[in-house]
Design an enzyme around this catalytic site. Structure first.
Site, PDB file in Angstrom:
ATOM      1  N   LYS A 268       3.600   0.911   9.555  1.00 30.94           N
ATOM      2  CA  LYS A 268       4.165   1.924   9.201  1.00 30.94           C
ATOM      3  C   LYS A 268       4.129   3.466   9.625  1.00 30.94           C
ATOM      4  O   LYS A 268       4.422   4.329  10.003  1.00 30.94           O
ATOM      5  CB  LYS A 268       3.648   2.288   7.317  1.00 30.94           C
ATOM      6  CG  LYS A 268       4.717   1.119   6.385  1.00 30.94           C
ATOM      7  CD  LYS A 268       3.945   1.120   5.459  1.00 30.94           C
ATOM      8  CE  LYS A 268       2.395  -0.312   4.919  1.00 30.94           C
ATOM      9  NZ  LYS A 268       2.277   0.020   3.545  1.00 30.94           N
TER      10      LYS A 268
ATOM     11  N   GLU B  21       0.671  -1.278   0.633  1.00 35.70           N
ATOM     12  CA  GLU B  21       0.292  -0.721   0.283  1.00 35.70           C
ATOM     13  C   GLU B  21       0.581   1.207  -0.107  1.00 35.70           C
ATOM     14  O   GLU B  21       1.698   1.164   0.706  1.00 35.70           O
ATOM     15  CB  GLU B  21      -1.117   0.309   1.562  1.00 35.70           C
ATOM     16  CG  GLU B  21      -1.984   0.896   1.529  1.00 35.70           C
ATOM     17  CD  GLU B  21      -2.606   1.344   2.991  1.00 35.70           C
ATOM     18  OE1 GLU B  21      -2.564   0.385   3.106  1.00 35.70           O
ATOM     19  OE2 GLU B  21      -4.048   2.214   2.207  1.00 35.70           O
TER      20      GLU B  21
ATOM     21  N   ARG C 194       5.375 -13.309   9.629  1.00 35.26           N
ATOM     22  CA  ARG C 194       6.241 -12.058   9.053  1.00 35.26           C
ATOM     23  C   ARG C 194       6.453 -12.339   9.689  1.00 35.26           C
ATOM     24  O   ARG C 194       7.718 -13.073  10.494  1.00 35.26           O
ATOM     25  CB  ARG C 194       5.449 -11.010   9.879  1.00 35.26           C
ATOM     26  CG  ARG C 194       3.702 -11.072   9.647  1.00 35.26           C
ATOM     27  CD  ARG C 194       2.944 -10.074  10.952  1.00 35.26           C
ATOM     28  NE  ARG C 194       4.054  -8.813  10.051  1.00 35.26           N
ATOM     29  CZ  ARG C 194       2.937  -7.719   9.165  1.00 35.26           C
ATOM     30  NH1 ARG C 194       2.009  -8.372   8.933  1.00 35.26           N
ATOM     31  NH2 ARG C 194       3.276  -7.113   9.343  1.00 35.26           N
TER      32      ARG C 194
HETATM   33  P1  ATP Z   1       2.832  -2.440   7.784  1.00 33.98           P
HETATM   34  O1  ATP Z   1       1.492  -3.395   8.953  1.00 33.98           O
HETATM   35  O2  ATP Z   1       4.109  -2.142   7.982  1.00 33.98           O
HETATM   36  O3  ATP Z   1       2.424  -1.222   7.530  1.00 33.98           O
HETATM   37  P2  ATP Z   1       1.378  -3.539   5.834  1.00 33.98           P
HETATM   38  O4  ATP Z   1       0.727  -4.987   5.822  1.00 33.98           O
HETATM   39  O5  ATP Z   1       0.091  -2.806   6.140  1.00 33.98           O
HETATM   40  O6  ATP Z   1       3.066  -3.703   6.956  1.00 33.98           O
HETATM   41  P3  ATP Z   1       1.334  -3.222   2.753  1.00 33.98           P
HETATM   42  O7  ATP Z   1       2.033  -2.060   2.646  1.00 33.98           O
HETATM   43  O8  ATP Z   1       0.135  -4.178   3.306  1.00 33.98           O
HETATM   44  O9  ATP Z   1       1.710  -2.841   4.858  1.00 33.98           O
HETATM   45  O10 ATP Z   1       2.145  -5.020   2.278  1.00 33.98           O
HETATM   46  C1  ATP Z   1       2.614  -5.230   1.320  1.00 33.98           C
HETATM   47  C2  ATP Z   1       3.038  -6.697   1.550  1.00 33.98           C
HETATM   48  O11 ATP Z   1       3.962  -6.687   2.243  1.00 33.98           O
HETATM   49  C3  ATP Z   1       2.335  -7.958   2.097  1.00 33.98           C
HETATM   50  O12 ATP Z   1       1.800  -9.015   0.774  1.00 33.98           O
HETATM   51  C4  ATP Z   1       2.237  -7.415   3.785  1.00 33.98           C
HETATM   52  O13 ATP Z   1       1.756  -9.538   3.818  1.00 33.98           O
HETATM   53  C5  ATP Z   1       3.842  -7.937   3.687  1.00 33.98           C
HETATM   54  N1  ATP Z   1       4.357  -7.257   4.726  1.00 33.98           N
HETATM   55  C6  ATP Z   1       4.577  -6.747   5.118  1.00 33.98           C
HETATM   56  N2  ATP Z   1       5.306  -6.851   6.317  1.00 33.98           N
HETATM   57  C7  ATP Z   1       6.044  -7.606   6.240  1.00 33.98           C
HETATM   58  C8  ATP Z   1       6.761  -8.277   7.537  1.00 33.98           C
HETATM   59  N3  ATP Z   1       6.758  -8.029   8.532  1.00 33.98           N
HETATM   60  N4  ATP Z   1       6.776  -9.416   6.399  1.00 33.98           N
HETATM   61  C9  ATP Z   1       6.736  -9.991   5.926  1.00 33.98           C
HETATM   62  N5  ATP Z   1       5.806  -9.007   5.191  1.00 33.98           N
HETATM   63  C10 ATP Z   1       5.109  -8.071   5.318  1.00 33.98           C
HETATM   64 MG    MG Z   2      -1.437  -2.833   4.845  1.00 32.19          MG
END
Ligand code: ATP
Ligand code: MG
Length: 581
Positions: free
Chosen positions: A304, A51, A294
């Site tokens: 984020k 995102e 994760r």
């Molecule tokens: P955050 O919670 O850190 O803001 P998010 O999951 O909301 O992260 P996205 O931009 O939606 O962030 O994630 C993009 C991809 O990265 C998704 O497929 C998500 O599952 C993966 N991802 C995010 N954080 C991790 C992590 N700590 N380990 C592995 N994959 C991750």
């Molecule tokens: Mg997200």
């Protein structure tokens, strides 16, 4: 195979996809089986769907390695899809930086694309299609508009071990639902007044199956589409549609989505009924989702939202502050893409949540830099040494650029008899096991000669301000003609020609292993007040010409990278007792 790009070759080693058994993790086995069963239509397609509401961090780097890595392993393609279905907080600045960081990590998206750029998609470009699918669900009696308020909606939904209650609107006829849905789209209602829900099963033990929300009203401008829409699809509805329309075969995400998988499948089934699944080489492509644990790192936070808070509250300099767990922060710190990939491979892919130690990442960084970083001399806490019997004017000293890589060659540095050395390399009276410079003792000045210290000058506070001694003219180059041994070798910077430099010494950002241990409200109280120390010292003259992001080993003091002219960020210290298991 579109796997490496130029920057990867410049910054890091080649991506290793080892054939060892440990890397044959469950995701890989899953894909292998689907290929064998002929389900991919001859091409594995994955996607990385960030995102654009922040910069990517080391956790995303793991997902990048998995998504791009699996596609590459099977000669397929990985799309980069910006999951921009949530209008608030998204921006082009984030989008551009996500692209840059993925490239820097060594990966390149490929495939058709939706805007002329190969392999690149915006989820928001599929809004029209999503809307059509939603209308068709309504026509088929599979979705309805509901006006329960947030609280009521929750109460009707119930708890996992007790069935929920149907919304009073659950059996409204499709005509009326269509009318309301169009009015929602046309802006007739306020945020939250109505939503569109799937009609599935209010007594399912899986709470996500109890008539989940598909569309909600949000009167917020979208960073690309402006005010075109005031209804936006929910993740659970949008994501499977995006995957399916792009012809993704294997959709990998983190474990928290596992309970959402039945809903993912439900949406794909409905698309199948509507004849919307793509066909490749005669095979209908039916996307499937699997989940992996994760990446969690101790001594930092990764969401984020929390990283943004640190940026906004100016706890750090920005998203690319070298202490941040972001990819751009690590880049500015001097970490290499190769080391980050190696780290992601070492922690592996599994279904079990665990925490990784940043020391493993640092170990990977050191391993690579030891092989690739040229050696230089820098003195970060200087004290002056005067060689009283030096009469040589300036003489060039030739030093090896990298003792573990002969091809790195040698360099010449002028030496003029007055030098800076590290304060810690001198003790007036040596303690036990101190083999560095001490009054009355001999040491080697790296590459120059053997030096005997004869005394030092102190200020009123008792601090050493200048050290004196003599050199042995029969030891030019560093070895004594009579073969006598000296224990310590001291690195130095020549007073007349060295350049003054700033060194930024970083330490962990948080003192607490889990900064979120008492919730995400108070994590800033665990900040390490000493996470950045700025000092000035001296470096070899040639370092004034080093490029930004060039990486060096400063002898005995650590690995550093160029932040700007004569400003160096410490990437990692030289040694650590840490050994990976
Ligand atoms: P955050 O919670 O850190 O803001 P998010 O999951 O909301 O992260 P996205 O931009 O939606 O962030 O994630 C993009 C991809 O990265 C998704 O497929 C998500 O599952 C993966 N991802 C995010 N954080 C991790 C992590 N700590 N380990 C592995 N994959 C991750
Ligand atoms: Mg997200």
């Amino acid at each position: 195979m579109l796997f490496f790009n130029k920057s990867a070759a410049k910054y890091g080693k080649i991506i290793r996809m080892s054939e060892s058994d440990t890397s044959r993790h469950f995701l890989r086995q899953w894909i292998e089986k689907d290929i064998a069963d002929g389900k991919t239509g001859g091409k594995v397609v994955t996607r990385f769907p960030p995102e654009p509401n922040g910069y990517i961090h080391i956790g995303h780097a793991k997902a990048v390695c998995v998504d791009f890595g699996m596609a590459a392993l099977f000669g397929g393609e990985c799309h980069l899809r910006l999951d921009d279905t949530n209008p608030a907080k998204e921006s082009d600045e984030y989008a551009e930086n996500i692209k840059r960081d993925i490239n820097w990590l060594g990966f390149q998206w490929s495939g058709e694309g939706d805007s002329g750029e190969s392999g690149f998609y915006n989820a928001s470009n599929m809004f029209d299609k999503m809307y059509e699918i939603a209308e068709e669900l309504i026509r088929r009696g599979q979705a309805y508009c509901c006006d329960l308020g947030q609280e009521e909606w929750k109460e009707y939904r119930g708890v996992p071990d007790k069935p929920g209650r149907p919304s009073p609107s659950r059996d409204t006829d499709p005509e009326r639902n269509l009318k309301i849905f169009r009015e929602m789209r046309d802006g007739k209602y306020a945020d939250g007044q109505w939503c569109l829900r799937a009609k599935i099963d209010m007594s399912s033990p899986n709470i996500h199956f109890r008539d989940p929300v598909l569309y909600r009203i949000r009167h917020v401008s979208h960073y690309h589409l402006g005010d075109k829409w005031c209804i936006y699809p929910m993740y659970d509805f949008a994501h499977p549609i995006e995957d399916a329309l792009e012809g993704v075969t294997h959709s990998m995400c983190t474990l928290e989505f596992e309970v959402h998988r039945p809903l993912y499948d439900w949406v794909v089934d409905r698309m199948d009924e509507q004849g919307l699944l793509p066909v490749r080489n005669g095979v209908k492509i039916r996307t499937e989702q699997r989940e992996f644990a994760r990446l969690n790192l101790t001594y930092t936070v990764m969401s984020k939202r929390l990283l943004l808070k640190m940026v906004e509250e100016k706890v750090v300099e920005g998203w690319d502050d070298p202490r941040m767990p972001t990819v751009c922060g690590m880049r500015r710190r001097g970490y290499t893409p190769g080391a980050i990939r190696e780290f992601c491979e070492r922690i592996g892919v599994s279904k079990v949540e665990s925490e990784s130690d940043p020391q493993l990442l640092e170990w990977c960084v050191r391993e690579e830099l030891n092989r690739t970083a040229q050696r230089r001399m820098a003195v970060i806490d200087p004290v002056k040494v005067v060689i009283d019997n030096w009469q040589g004017g300036f003489r060039d000293v030739e030093l090896s650029n990298n003792p573990v890589d002969e091809s790195a060659g040698t360099r010449k540095i002028p030496f003029g008899g007055e030098i800076w050395i590290e304060r810690a390399d001198f003790m007036e009276v040596a303690e036990k096991k101190f083999f560095r410079m001490t009054v009355g003792g001999e040491v080697r000045l790296r590459g120059v000669c053997i030096f005997k210290c004869t005394g030092c000058v102190k200020n009123e506070a008792g601090e050493v301000v200048e050290i004196h001694g003599t050199w042995d003219p029969d030891s030019w180059g560093g070895n004594a003609a009579d073969g006598r041994k000296v224990k310590g070798t001291i690195h130095w910077a020549d007073c007349a020609t060295a350049k003054k430099a700033e060194f930024r010494l970083y330490d962990k950002l948080f003192l607490e292993k889990n900064p979120l241990k008492d919730g995400s409200e108070n994590f800033l109280k665990y900040l390490n007040p000493q996470s950045l120390k700025v000092v000035t010292g001296y470096v070899e003259p040639s370092l004034a010409l080093a490029d930004k992001e060039e990486r060096f080993q400063f002898e005995r003091t650590g690995y550093f990278t160029v932040d700007s002219n004569l400003v160096f960020n410490r990437t990692v210290t030289l040694k650590d007792s840490y050994k990976p298991a």
